[in-house]
Design a protein around this motif. Sequence first.
Motif, short mmCIF file in Angstrom:
data_model
loop_
_atom_site.label_atom_id
_atom_site.label_comp_id
_atom_site.label_asym_id
_atom_site.label_seq_id
_atom_site.Cartn_x
_atom_site.Cartn_y
_atom_site.Cartn_z
N VAL A 1 41.58 17.46 -33.82
CA VAL A 1 43.12 17.11 -34.45
C VAL A 1 44.02 17.68 -34.01
O VAL A 1 45.19 18.06 -33.18
N ILE A 2 43.45 19.15 -32.73
CA ILE A 2 44.31 19.74 -31.69
C ILE A 2 44.82 18.99 -30.93
O ILE A 2 46.22 18.96 -30.48
N ALA A 3 44.21 18.11 -30.32
CA ALA A 3 44.26 16.64 -29.19
C ALA A 3 45.59 16.15 -29.55
O ALA A 3 46.17 16.00 -28.95
N VAL A 4 45.63 15.62 -31.01
CA VAL A 4 46.43 14.69 -31.58
C VAL A 4 47.77 15.50 -31.02
O VAL A 4 48.64 15.45 -31.24
N GLU A 5 48.02 17.55 -32.06
CA GLU A 5 48.72 18.26 -31.68
C GLU A 5 49.75 18.08 -30.18
O GLU A 5 50.31 17.81 -29.92
N PHE A 6 48.39 18.28 -29.56
CA PHE A 6 49.24 18.68 -28.17
C PHE A 6 49.35 17.61 -26.94
O PHE A 6 50.62 17.56 -27.08
N PHE A 7 49.58 16.32 -28.04
CA PHE A 7 49.58 15.36 -26.62
C PHE A 7 50.36 14.96 -27.62
O PHE A 7 51.47 14.43 -26.62
N PHE A 8 51.32 14.48 -28.90
CA PHE A 8 52.28 13.97 -29.63
C PHE A 8 52.99 15.24 -29.25
O PHE A 8 54.85 14.97 -29.10
N SER A 9 53.17 16.32 -28.69
CA SER A 9 54.35 17.47 -28.73
C SER A 9 54.95 17.65 -27.17
O SER A 9 55.93 17.75 -27.03
N GLY A 10 53.68 16.93 -27.19
CA GLY A 10 53.94 16.74 -25.40
C GLY A 10 54.81 15.44 -24.81
O GLY A 10 56.13 15.53 -24.49
N LEU A 11 53.97 14.30 -25.91
CA LEU A 11 55.05 13.28 -25.27
C LEU A 11 56.08 12.94 -26.23
O LEU A 11 57.58 12.23 -25.49
N LYS A 12 56.38 13.79 -27.18
CA LYS A 12 57.94 14.20 -27.60
C LYS A 12 59.14 13.88 -27.23
O LYS A 12 60.21 13.04 -26.87
N PRO A 13 58.61 15.16 -26.42
CA PRO A 13 60.55 15.72 -25.31
C PRO A 13 60.39 14.65 -24.40
O PRO A 13 61.62 14.06 -23.75
N ILE A 14 59.45 14.00 -23.65
CA ILE A 14 59.12 12.77 -22.62
C ILE A 14 60.28 11.71 -23.24
O ILE A 14 60.88 11.20 -21.80
#
Length: 213
Positions: free
Chosen positions: A193-206
Amino acid sequence: MTEIYSFALLAFTAFFTIINPLGTMPIFMSMTASLSKQHRKQTAKKATIVAFFTVVAFAFSGQVLFKFFGISVNSFRVVGGLIFFMMGWDMLQARLGHFKHTDDEDKIDAYVEDISITPLAIPMICGPGAITNAIILMEDAKDIPQKITLIIIIGVVLLITYLVLVGASKITEKLGSTGNKVMMRLMGLIVMVIAVEFFFSGLKPIIQGILHT
């Protein structure tokens, strides 16, 4: 003097919250459940030392390195998310940290070296949040005393992290083999779950940056 105390309190609160030693402890316990007490202590020591030097290195040269290589913190979050997800998947299968007891010290030392650097030191203890925080606070430090204070605070927080991880050995021993496997699977879900949050918190601004351009 008051400014240094205020800065020290701010730095300590920020790093302790982001690094979250108590949150790292169950994952550390799962990954080192089959190791001896001595090797668990060795793993915790290596992980915190590597994390300390990594955070300090980024604090002094983070912005320069990021600009030189064209790396953004968001990219770091995406990669961290992928590493976390793979780690969580292995934990869910009760594979992470599984190590048969053996007299071959070279194999044990290699395993300790492997997990102490990745994923424990990076990105578990020293993740994108800690690195970003170090860069920002180093820029906010007005003079050399404040910069020295920041380094000391980083050391103090990681010392506390080390003590928490070493203390986790007693809990691991009490849980036993079955208890550790159950905890590993539960923590695997949380890490994913933490991984998903990390991934999309970085992917969204990109993605937003690409759409804007």
